[in-house]
Design a protein around this motif. Structure first.
Motif, PDB file in Angstrom:
ATOM      1  N   PHE A 249       0.855  -1.181   0.000  1.00  0.00           N
ATOM      2  CA  PHE A 249       0.000   0.000   0.000  1.00  0.00           C
ATOM      3  C   PHE A 249       0.895   1.237   0.000  1.00  0.00           C
ATOM      4  N   THR A 250       0.638   2.126  -0.972  1.00  0.00           N
ATOM      5  CA  THR A 250       1.433   3.343  -1.094  1.00  0.00           C
ATOM      6  C   THR A 250       0.527   4.499  -1.487  1.00  0.00           C
ATOM      7  N   ASP A 251       0.901   5.697  -1.081  1.00  0.00           N
ATOM      8  CA  ASP A 251       0.141   6.888  -1.464  1.00  0.00           C
ATOM      9  C   ASP A 251       0.640   7.454  -2.786  1.00  0.00           C
ATOM     10  N   ASP A 252       1.716   6.887  -3.332  1.00  0.00           N
ATOM     11  CA  ASP A 252       2.259   7.345  -4.603  1.00  0.00           C
ATOM     12  C   ASP A 252       1.442   6.798  -5.771  1.00  0.00           C
ATOM     13  N   GLU A 253       1.411   7.560  -6.859  1.00  0.00           N
ATOM     14  CA  GLU A 253       0.669   7.141  -8.049  1.00  0.00           C
ATOM     15  C   GLU A 253       1.440   6.056  -8.796  1.00  0.00           C
ATOM     16  N   VAL A 254       0.706   5.033  -9.225  1.00  0.00           N
ATOM     17  CA  VAL A 254       1.326   3.951  -9.975  1.00  0.00           C
ATOM     18  C   VAL A 254       0.245   3.279 -10.807  1.00  0.00           C
ATOM     19  N   ASP A 255       0.635   2.660 -11.924  1.00  0.00           N
ATOM     20  CA  ASP A 255      -0.323   1.927 -12.742  1.00  0.00           C
ATOM     21  C   ASP A 255       0.328   0.643 -13.238  1.00  0.00           C
ATOM     22  N   ALA A 256      -0.470  -0.228 -13.838  1.00  0.00           N
ATOM     23  CA  ALA A 256       0.012  -1.543 -14.253  1.00  0.00           C
ATOM     24  C   ALA A 256       1.138  -1.451 -15.266  1.00  0.00           C
ATOM     25  N   ARG A 257       1.032  -0.533 -16.205  1.00  0.00           N
ATOM     26  CA  ARG A 257       2.057  -0.422 -17.247  1.00  0.00           C
ATOM     27  C   ARG A 257       3.388   0.034 -16.672  1.00  0.00           C
ATOM     28  N   SER A 258       3.363   1.028 -15.803  1.00  0.00           N
ATOM     29  CA  SER A 258       4.610   1.517 -15.216  1.00  0.00           C
ATOM     30  C   SER A 258       5.256   0.454 -14.334  1.00  0.00           C
ATOM     31  N   LEU A 259       4.434  -0.365 -13.668  1.00  0.00           N
ATOM     32  CA  LEU A 259       4.974  -1.457 -12.856  1.00  0.00           C
ATOM     33  C   LEU A 259       5.721  -2.459 -13.719  1.00  0.00           C
ATOM     34  N   GLN A 260       5.076  -2.932 -14.794  1.00  0.00           N
ATOM     35  CA  GLN A 260       5.703  -3.925 -15.650  1.00  0.00           C
ATOM     36  C   GLN A 260       6.992  -3.403 -16.262  1.00  0.00           C
ATOM     37  N   ASP A 298      11.168 -16.238  -9.946  1.00  0.00           N
ATOM     38  CA  ASP A 298      10.123 -15.681 -10.803  1.00  0.00           C
ATOM     39  C   ASP A 298       9.358 -14.623 -10.024  1.00  0.00           C
ATOM     40  N   VAL A 299       9.117 -13.477 -10.670  1.00  0.00           N
ATOM     41  CA  VAL A 299       8.453 -12.378  -9.977  1.00  0.00           C
ATOM     42  C   VAL A 299       7.423 -11.723 -10.891  1.00  0.00           C
ATOM     43  N   THR A 300       6.309 -11.327 -10.293  1.00  0.00           N
ATOM     44  CA  THR A 300       5.235 -10.629 -10.994  1.00  0.00           C
ATOM     45  C   THR A 300       4.718  -9.508 -10.100  1.00  0.00           C
ATOM     46  N   ALA A 301       4.458  -8.362 -10.698  1.00  0.00           N
ATOM     47  CA  ALA A 301       3.864  -7.239  -9.965  1.00  0.00           C
ATOM     48  C   ALA A 301       2.540  -6.880 -10.631  1.00  0.00           C
ATOM     49  N   LEU A 302       1.474  -6.871  -9.852  1.00  0.00           N
ATOM     50  CA  LEU A 302       0.131  -6.590 -10.353  1.00  0.00           C
ATOM     51  C   LEU A 302      -0.433  -5.362  -9.650  1.00  0.00           C
ATOM     52  N   HIS A 303      -1.187  -4.560 -10.404  1.00  0.00           N
ATOM     53  CA  HIS A 303      -1.822  -3.386  -9.816  1.00  0.00           C
ATOM     54  C   HIS A 303      -3.282  -3.701  -9.533  1.00  0.00           C
ATOM     55  N   ASP A 304      -3.646  -3.719  -8.263  1.00  0.00           N
ATOM     56  CA  ASP A 304      -5.032  -3.934  -7.840  1.00  0.00           C
ATOM     57  C   ASP A 304      -5.659  -2.563  -7.628  1.00  0.00           C
ATOM     58  N   GLU A 305      -6.202  -2.017  -8.708  1.00  0.00           N
ATOM     59  CA  GLU A 305      -6.727  -0.646  -8.651  1.00  0.00           C
ATOM     60  C   GLU A 305      -7.896  -0.536  -7.685  1.00  0.00           C
ATOM     61  N   GLU A 306      -8.774  -1.506  -7.717  1.00  0.00           N
ATOM     62  CA  GLU A 306      -9.942  -1.450  -6.841  1.00  0.00           C
ATOM     63  C   GLU A 306      -9.543  -1.564  -5.373  1.00  0.00           C
ATOM     64  N   GLY A 307      -8.546  -2.400  -5.089  1.00  0.00           N
ATOM     65  CA  GLY A 307      -8.105  -2.572  -3.705  1.00  0.00           C
ATOM     66  C   GLY A 307      -7.086  -1.544  -3.260  1.00  0.00           C
ATOM     67  N   GLY A 308      -6.636  -0.689  -4.169  1.00  0.00           N
ATOM     68  CA  GLY A 308      -5.671   0.348  -3.812  1.00  0.00           C
ATOM     69  C   GLY A 308      -4.345  -0.222  -3.349  1.00  0.00           C
ATOM     70  N   ARG A 309      -3.884  -1.278  -4.015  1.00  0.00           N
ATOM     71  CA  ARG A 309      -2.655  -1.919  -3.586  1.00  0.00           C
ATOM     72  C   ARG A 309      -1.886  -2.459  -4.795  1.00  0.00           C
ATOM     73  N   ILE A 310      -0.633  -2.787  -4.543  1.00  0.00           N
ATOM     74  CA  ILE A 310       0.208  -3.495  -5.501  1.00  0.00           C
ATOM     75  C   ILE A 310       0.412  -4.901  -4.939  1.00  0.00           C
ATOM     76  N   VAL A 311       0.213  -5.901  -5.780  1.00  0.00           N
ATOM     77  CA  VAL A 311       0.417  -7.290  -5.373  1.00  0.00           C
ATOM     78  C   VAL A 311       1.693  -7.794  -6.063  1.00  0.00           C
ATOM     79  N   VAL A 312       2.685  -8.159  -5.256  1.00  0.00           N
ATOM     80  CA  VAL A 312       3.956  -8.647  -5.788  1.00  0.00           C
ATOM     81  C   VAL A 312       4.110 -10.112  -5.397  1.00  0.00           C
ATOM     82  N   LEU A 313       4.286 -10.972  -6.391  1.00  0.00           N
ATOM     83  CA  LEU A 313       4.441 -12.401  -6.168  1.00  0.00           C
ATOM     84  C   LEU A 313       5.849 -12.817  -6.565  1.00  0.00           C
ATOM     85  N   ALA A 314       6.522 -13.565  -5.700  1.00  0.00           N
ATOM     86  CA  ALA A 314       7.874 -14.038  -5.994  1.00  0.00           C
ATOM     87  C   ALA A 314       8.001 -15.485  -5.545  1.00  0.00           C
ATOM     88  N   ALA A 315       8.522 -16.338  -6.437  1.00  0.00           N
ATOM     89  CA  ALA A 315       8.668 -17.757  -6.143  1.00  0.00           C
ATOM     90  C   ALA A 315      10.091 -18.198  -6.452  1.00  0.00           C
TER      91      ALA A 315
END
Length: 351
Positions: A249-260, A298-315
């Motif tokens: 959870f961050t107050d900074d602006e971010v979107d799915a494209r910028s994350l990828q 392996d890592v993936t970063a997803l933008h959960d716009e509705e939940g106001g969060r970034i989901v980062v998965l790493a395996a």
């Protein structure tokens, strides 16, 4: 050839180190150390190792410098703290896989490792971190402390947010799930097959020392930061492999494209981190079974716009990228070898 010694050679991480060192073209295994297993052959302790190495497990000799250029400590943290103090100025390079020197801040270290007493000033001499993030510090380093398996996955997952995008992460909640090999070979009732098989066991639901380790490292990194990081850890019925799911959870602006784009750019030159799209394969990834036996994370970063969060998965495979493989990766950088040397094995799937 670089002469290698392994202390704690009878444990799971020690056995994995032996396996990887044997397939490395520039390494020669010259010493295997242990106490309770002294006098035994590696093949007795590690059934997968059938080769006659010409070595038996030994107790620590008066000097390892005559036999080793680098020594791996695959020992429990209290033992590593003692051994490091003894070997620090004796062997050219010591690489510790335990938690003895991971947390730099003394008070935080004492909280999470109350039984680990470190020689004064020794922790400050260790280089700590994921090789992808501190490679320049590893070159020529005499003392190296490797992150824990969960800490490796979490840090790889969060680093682009903090170090590339410069985000201030107000709250990070980590959900970690790991196989039984993460607990080593110590006999515990909860790890017996009738209780562990099929289980999802919350063994550390209200805090984990790997989470503290990550925050301690990122607090000393720039330009962004982490205000709060909490972690829960669960044991699952796999043997190898772990998944770290970080909810940011961050107050900074971010979107799915910028994350990828940020993740692809950040890890472009790092072959052992594979930035994945969640839906790019037959099964959703990251998934631990897609990295088993390899040094990949392996890592993936997803933008959960509705939940106001970034989901980062790493395996990753906790025995390879989370331990022995990362140790060899650090060794390669330390001795000026190509980072992929001896570590090009692809994942085994299904496993």
């Amino acid at each position: 050839m670089i002469r290698v010694g392994i202390l704690g050679a009878s444990g799971l991480a020690g056995g994995e180190l032996i396996r990887l060192v044997l397939q490395h073209p520039d390494l020669e295994l010259t010493f295997l150390g242990g106490s309770s297993s002294a006098g035994r052959r590696p093949a007795e302790l590690h059934p997968g190792l059938r080769l006659d190495l010409g070595l038996t497990i030994e107790t620590l000799p008066d000097s390892l410098a005559d036999r080793c250029d680098v020594v791996f400590l695959a020992t429990p943290a209290p033992v590593s703290a003692e051994l490091a103090a003894e070997l620090a100025d004796q062997v050219p390079c010591v690489i510790d896989l335990s938690g003895a020197f991971r947390i730099r801040t003394p008070d935080l270290h004492d909280r999470w490792y109350p039984k680990v007493r470190r020689a004064e000033g020794l922790a400050d001499r260790f280089v700590y971190g994921v090789p992808e993030l501190i490679g320049d510090q590893l070159a020529g380093a005499a003392l190296i402390s490797l992150p824990g398996c969960f800490a490796t996955a979490i840090t790889i997952g969060l680093a682009p947010l903090v170090l590339s995008l410069g985000l201030n992460l107000r709250t990070v909640v980590v959900d970690g799930k790991t196989g039984s090999s993460g607990g080593g070979l110590e006999l515990r009732t909860a790890n017996l097959h009738p209780l562990r098989n099929g289980a999802i066991a919350p063994y550390s639901p209200a805090g984990h020392r790997h989470g503290a380790e990550v925050k301690d490292f990122l607090d000393r990194s720039k330009p962004g930061g982490v205000e709060s990081l909490s972690m829960s850890a669960y044991g699952v019925s796999h043997v190898r492999g772990l998944m770290a799911s970080s909810y940011v959870f961050t107050d900074d602006e971010v979107d799915a494209r910028s994350l990828q784009r940020a993740y692809l750019r950040f890890y472009k030159e790092h072959p052992f981190v594979r930035v994945r799209r969640h839906n790019e394969t037959l099964i959703p990834v990251p998934d631990p079974q897609a990295v088993l036996g390899s040094n990949y994370c392996d890592v993936t970063a997803l933008h959960d716009e509705e939940g106001g969060r970034i989901v980062v998965l790493a395996a990753l495979d906790n025995m390879v990228k989370g331990a022995a493989g990362q140790a060899l990766q650090a060794l390669n950088i330390r001795f000026g070898l190509p980072v992929e040397t001896g570590l090009t094995m692809q994942p085994v799937m299904p496993a």
